[in-house]
Design a protein around this motif. Structure first.
Motif, short mmCIF file in Angstrom:
data_model
loop_
_atom_site.label_atom_id
_atom_site.label_comp_id
_atom_site.label_asym_id
_atom_site.label_seq_id
_atom_site.Cartn_x
_atom_site.Cartn_y
_atom_site.Cartn_z
N ALA A 75 46.73 42.16 35.62
CA ALA A 75 45.88 42.01 36.80
C ALA A 75 45.62 40.54 37.10
O ALA A 75 45.72 40.11 38.26
CB ALA A 75 44.56 42.75 36.59
N PHE A 76 45.32 39.76 36.08
CA PHE A 76 45.05 38.34 36.31
C PHE A 76 46.30 37.60 36.76
O PHE A 76 46.23 36.72 37.63
CB PHE A 76 44.46 37.69 35.06
CG PHE A 76 43.03 38.11 34.81
CD1 PHE A 76 42.07 38.01 35.80
CD2 PHE A 76 42.65 38.61 33.57
CE1 PHE A 76 40.76 38.41 35.58
CE2 PHE A 76 41.34 39.01 33.34
CZ PHE A 76 40.40 38.90 34.33
N ARG A 77 47.47 37.96 36.22
CA ARG A 77 48.71 37.34 36.68
C ARG A 77 48.97 37.67 38.16
O ARG A 77 49.36 36.81 38.94
CB ARG A 77 49.89 37.78 35.82
CG ARG A 77 49.96 37.05 34.49
CD ARG A 77 51.31 37.24 33.81
NE ARG A 77 51.55 38.61 33.40
CZ ARG A 77 51.18 39.15 32.24
NH1 ARG A 77 50.56 38.41 31.35
NH2 ARG A 77 51.46 40.40 31.96
N ALA A 78 48.76 38.93 38.53
CA ALA A 78 48.99 39.35 39.91
C ALA A 78 48.05 38.61 40.86
O ALA A 78 48.48 38.12 41.92
CB ALA A 78 48.81 40.86 40.04
N LEU A 79 46.78 38.50 40.49
CA LEU A 79 45.82 37.79 41.34
C LEU A 79 46.15 36.31 41.43
O LEU A 79 46.06 35.70 42.50
CB LEU A 79 44.40 37.98 40.81
CG LEU A 79 43.83 39.38 40.98
CD1 LEU A 79 42.49 39.50 40.25
CD2 LEU A 79 43.67 39.73 42.44
N ALA A 80 46.56 35.71 40.31
CA ALA A 80 46.93 34.29 40.31
C ALA A 80 48.10 34.04 41.25
O ALA A 80 48.11 33.06 42.02
CB ALA A 80 47.26 33.83 38.90
N GLU A 81 49.10 34.91 41.21
CA GLU A 81 50.26 34.75 42.10
C GLU A 81 49.85 34.88 43.56
O GLU A 81 50.33 34.12 44.41
CB GLU A 81 51.33 35.78 41.75
CG GLU A 81 52.05 35.48 40.46
CD GLU A 81 53.10 36.52 40.10
OE1 GLU A 81 53.46 37.35 40.96
OE2 GLU A 81 53.56 36.50 38.95
N GLN A 82 48.97 35.82 43.86
CA GLN A 82 48.51 35.99 45.24
C GLN A 82 47.76 34.74 45.72
O GLN A 82 47.93 34.30 46.85
CB GLN A 82 47.62 37.22 45.37
CG GLN A 82 48.37 38.52 45.23
CD GLN A 82 47.44 39.73 45.23
OE1 GLN A 82 46.22 39.60 45.20
NE2 GLN A 82 48.03 40.91 45.27
N LEU A 83 46.93 34.16 44.84
CA LEU A 83 46.20 32.95 45.19
C LEU A 83 47.16 31.77 45.40
O LEU A 83 47.02 31.02 46.36
CB LEU A 83 45.19 32.60 44.10
CG LEU A 83 43.93 33.46 44.06
CD1 LEU A 83 43.19 33.26 42.75
CD2 LEU A 83 43.03 33.12 45.24
N GLY B 276 48.85 31.86 48.64
CA GLY B 276 47.96 31.84 49.80
C GLY B 276 47.78 33.20 50.44
O GLY B 276 47.35 33.30 51.58
N GLU B 277 48.08 34.27 49.70
CA GLU B 277 47.96 35.62 50.25
C GLU B 277 46.52 36.11 50.26
O GLU B 277 46.19 37.02 51.02
CB GLU B 277 48.83 36.59 49.44
CG GLU B 277 50.30 36.30 49.55
CD GLU B 277 51.15 37.13 48.60
OE1 GLU B 277 50.59 37.98 47.87
OE2 GLU B 277 52.37 36.93 48.58
N VAL B 278 45.68 35.56 49.42
CA VAL B 278 44.26 35.92 49.36
C VAL B 278 43.44 34.64 49.24
O VAL B 278 43.94 33.61 48.82
CB VAL B 278 43.93 36.86 48.16
CG1 VAL B 278 44.64 38.19 48.29
CG2 VAL B 278 44.27 36.20 46.85
N SER B 279 42.18 34.73 49.63
CA SER B 279 41.26 33.61 49.48
C SER B 279 40.53 33.76 48.15
O SER B 279 40.30 34.88 47.69
CB SER B 279 40.24 33.60 50.62
OG SER B 279 40.89 33.44 51.84
#
Length: 69
Positions: A43-51, A54-57
């Protein structure tokens, strides 16, 4: 952002942990703890990649983890 981790034991004895808010963020382990650790890391890897893309703020996050069964 709140992330909820669900863990259950499969019929074959393996444990499955899933981050409900992130489709596909699930992992198996020999124990509940092992499955939860793997799912949390995923989950943390997925969120880090999205950040990074620039896919999420950036948002404050809370990870709710059930106690081991």
């Amino acid at each position: 952002m709140n992330l909820n981790l669900e863990v259950e034991q499969e019929e074959d004895g393996r444990w499955l942990a899933e981050v409900l808010e992130l489709p596909g963020a699930m992992a198996y382990g020999a124990s509940a703890d092992e499955a939860m650790v793997k799912a949390e890391a995923l989950a943390f890897r997925a969120l880090a990649e999205q950040l990074e893309r620039g896919e999420v703020s950036p948002l404050p996050i809370t990870l709710s983890v059930p106690s081991a069964a």
